[in-house]
Scaffold this motif. Structure first.
Motif, PDB file in Angstrom:
ATOM      1  N   GLN A  31      86.503  79.782  -3.494  1.00 40.27           N
ATOM      2  CA  GLN A  31      87.230  79.082  -4.547  1.00 40.27           C
ATOM      3  C   GLN A  31      87.740  77.770  -3.952  1.00 40.27           C
ATOM      4  O   GLN A  31      88.079  77.709  -2.770  1.00 40.27           O
ATOM      5  N   VAL A  32      87.791  76.717  -4.764  1.00 37.96           N
ATOM      6  CA  VAL A  32      88.265  75.424  -4.302  1.00 37.96           C
ATOM      7  C   VAL A  32      89.452  75.008  -5.148  1.00 37.96           C
ATOM      8  O   VAL A  32      89.432  75.128  -6.369  1.00 37.96           O
ATOM      9  N   GLY A  33      90.497  74.539  -4.500  1.00 42.92           N
ATOM     10  CA  GLY A  33      91.677  74.054  -5.204  1.00 42.92           C
ATOM     11  C   GLY A  33      92.135  72.736  -4.612  1.00 42.92           C
ATOM     12  O   GLY A  33      91.880  72.446  -3.446  1.00 42.92           O
ATOM     13  N   VAL A  34      92.801  71.931  -5.418  1.00 35.59           N
ATOM     14  CA  VAL A  34      93.330  70.652  -4.953  1.00 35.59           C
ATOM     15  C   VAL A  34      94.781  70.520  -5.405  1.00 35.59           C
ATOM     16  O   VAL A  34      95.199  71.129  -6.382  1.00 35.59           O
ATOM     17  N   ALA A  35      95.526  69.714  -4.677  1.00 35.83           N
ATOM     18  CA  ALA A  35      96.908  69.389  -5.047  1.00 35.83           C
ATOM     19  C   ALA A  35      97.235  68.011  -4.517  1.00 35.83           C
ATOM     20  O   ALA A  35      96.736  67.605  -3.467  1.00 35.83           O
ATOM     21  N   PRO A  41     102.237  59.646  -1.062  1.00 35.73           N
ATOM     22  CA  PRO A  41     100.873  59.342  -0.605  1.00 35.73           C
ATOM     23  C   PRO A  41     100.218  60.511   0.133  1.00 35.73           C
ATOM     24  O   PRO A  41      99.813  60.374   1.285  1.00 35.73           O
ATOM     25  N   THR A  42     100.155  61.681  -0.478  1.00 30.75           N
ATOM     26  CA  THR A  42      99.556  62.841   0.183  1.00 30.75           C
ATOM     27  C   THR A  42      98.677  63.610  -0.789  1.00 30.75           C
ATOM     28  O   THR A  42      98.727  63.413  -1.995  1.00 30.75           O
ATOM     29  N   GLY A  43      97.893  64.522  -0.246  1.00 29.57           N
ATOM     30  CA  GLY A  43      97.066  65.391  -1.066  1.00 29.57           C
ATOM     31  C   GLY A  43      96.343  66.383  -0.176  1.00 29.57           C
ATOM     32  O   GLY A  43      96.308  66.225   1.044  1.00 29.57           O
ATOM     33  N   CYS A  44      95.777  67.427  -0.774  1.00 34.09           N
ATOM     34  CA  CYS A  44      95.005  68.383   0.021  1.00 34.09           C
ATOM     35  C   CYS A  44      93.956  69.059  -0.852  1.00 34.09           C
ATOM     36  O   CYS A  44      94.087  69.137  -2.067  1.00 34.09           O
ATOM     37  N   THR A  45      92.913  69.525  -0.193  1.00 32.28           N
ATOM     38  CA  THR A  45      91.873  70.338  -0.808  1.00 32.28           C
ATOM     39  C   THR A  45      91.799  71.633  -0.011  1.00 32.28           C
ATOM     40  O   THR A  45      91.785  71.602   1.223  1.00 32.28           O
ATOM     41  N   VAL A  46      91.772  72.771  -0.701  1.00 32.39           N
ATOM     42  CA  VAL A  46      91.739  74.069  -0.035  1.00 32.39           C
ATOM     43  C   VAL A  46      90.467  74.803  -0.437  1.00 32.39           C
ATOM     44  O   VAL A  46      90.161  74.923  -1.626  1.00 32.39           O
ATOM     45  N   PHE A  47      89.736  75.274   0.558  1.00 33.50           N
ATOM     46  CA  PHE A  47      88.592  76.159   0.364  1.00 33.50           C
ATOM     47  C   PHE A  47      89.101  77.568   0.668  1.00 33.50           C
ATOM     48  O   PHE A  47      89.494  77.863   1.795  1.00 33.50           O
ATOM     49  N   HIS A  48      89.129  78.432  -0.354  1.00 32.97           N
ATOM     50  CA  HIS A  48      89.697  79.773  -0.224  1.00 32.97           C
ATOM     51  C   HIS A  48      88.577  80.808  -0.270  1.00 32.97           C
ATOM     52  O   HIS A  48      87.738  80.791  -1.169  1.00 32.97           O
ATOM     53  N   PHE A  49      88.579  81.697   0.717  1.00 31.48           N
ATOM     54  CA  PHE A  49      87.604  82.788   0.810  1.00 31.48           C
ATOM     55  C   PHE A  49      88.372  84.101   0.696  1.00 31.48           C
ATOM     56  O   PHE A  49      88.877  84.616   1.699  1.00 31.48           O
ATOM     57  N   PRO A  50      88.523  84.656  -0.525  1.00 27.42           N
ATOM     58  CA  PRO A  50      89.351  85.850  -0.715  1.00 27.42           C
ATOM     59  C   PRO A  50      88.963  87.028   0.171  1.00 27.42           C
ATOM     60  O   PRO A  50      89.827  87.765   0.631  1.00 27.42           O
ATOM     61  N   LYS A  51      87.682  87.202   0.439  1.00 31.18           N
ATOM     62  CA  LYS A  51      87.245  88.316   1.293  1.00 31.18           C
ATOM     63  C   LYS A  51      87.108  87.904   2.749  1.00 31.18           C
ATOM     64  O   LYS A  51      86.721  88.704   3.585  1.00 31.18           O
ATOM     65  N   TRP A  73      87.401  84.166  12.247  1.00 29.79           N
ATOM     66  CA  TRP A  73      87.481  84.707  10.885  1.00 29.79           C
ATOM     67  C   TRP A  73      88.624  84.004  10.155  1.00 29.79           C
ATOM     68  O   TRP A  73      89.688  83.800  10.724  1.00 29.79           O
ATOM     69  N   THR A  74      88.403  83.612   8.909  1.00 29.24           N
ATOM     70  CA  THR A  74      89.444  82.908   8.178  1.00 29.24           C
ATOM     71  C   THR A  74      89.416  83.282   6.704  1.00 29.24           C
ATOM     72  O   THR A  74      88.428  83.832   6.217  1.00 29.24           O
ATOM     73  N   HIS A  75      90.490  82.975   6.007  1.00 27.55           N
ATOM     74  CA  HIS A  75      90.566  83.169   4.567  1.00 27.55           C
ATOM     75  C   HIS A  75      90.731  81.850   3.831  1.00 27.55           C
ATOM     76  O   HIS A  75      90.605  81.810   2.608  1.00 27.55           O
ATOM     77  N   ALA A  76      91.025  80.763   4.560  1.00 31.88           N
ATOM     78  CA  ALA A  76      91.191  79.463   3.904  1.00 31.88           C
ATOM     79  C   ALA A  76      91.039  78.328   4.904  1.00 31.88           C
ATOM     80  O   ALA A  76      91.328  78.481   6.088  1.00 31.88           O
ATOM     81  N   ILE A  77      90.559  77.202   4.397  1.00 33.97           N
ATOM     82  CA  ILE A  77      90.479  75.967   5.162  1.00 33.97           C
ATOM     83  C   ILE A  77      91.151  74.896   4.315  1.00 33.97           C
ATOM     84  O   ILE A  77      90.835  74.735   3.138  1.00 33.97           O
ATOM     85  N   CYS A  78      92.082  74.174   4.908  1.00 34.94           N
ATOM     86  CA  CYS A  78      92.817  73.126   4.192  1.00 34.94           C
ATOM     87  C   CYS A  78      92.477  71.775   4.802  1.00 34.94           C
ATOM     88  O   CYS A  78      92.582  71.581   6.007  1.00 34.94           O
TER      89      CYS A  78
END
Length: 86
Positions: A31-35, A41-51, A73-78
């Protein structure tokens, strides 16, 4: 010197409904999310791997910001950005 806002003096409200072009992909398990903040002047994109997902690290350069540990092993990359001056 240009007057650049600082997050230290702002009452930030995260915005997660970002308008504009959308990226469409078929990648089950991700799943991909942004904020971002209108006020700062900031922002982020998160790649979420629930499993979870396998991960490897290739760290280069003089200031990587890594602490020795198990990064297989990871569940998210920001991915985050901030406006920097210098």
């Amino acid at each position: 010197m240009e007057d650049i806002p600082s997050n230290d003096t702002l009452d930030l409200t995260p915005k997660t409904d970002v308008t504009g072009p959308a990226l469409s992909f078929d990648f089950p398990g991700m799943q991909v999310g942004v904020a971002e903040y209108d006020e700062g002047p900031t922002g982020c994109t998160v790649f979420h791997f629930p499993k979870g997902a396998a991960l490897d690290v290739d760290s280069r350069g003089g200031a990587m910001g890594l602490i020795d540990g198990d990064y297989h092993w990871t569940h998210a990359i920001c991915l985050a950005v901030a406006h920097c001056t210098g």
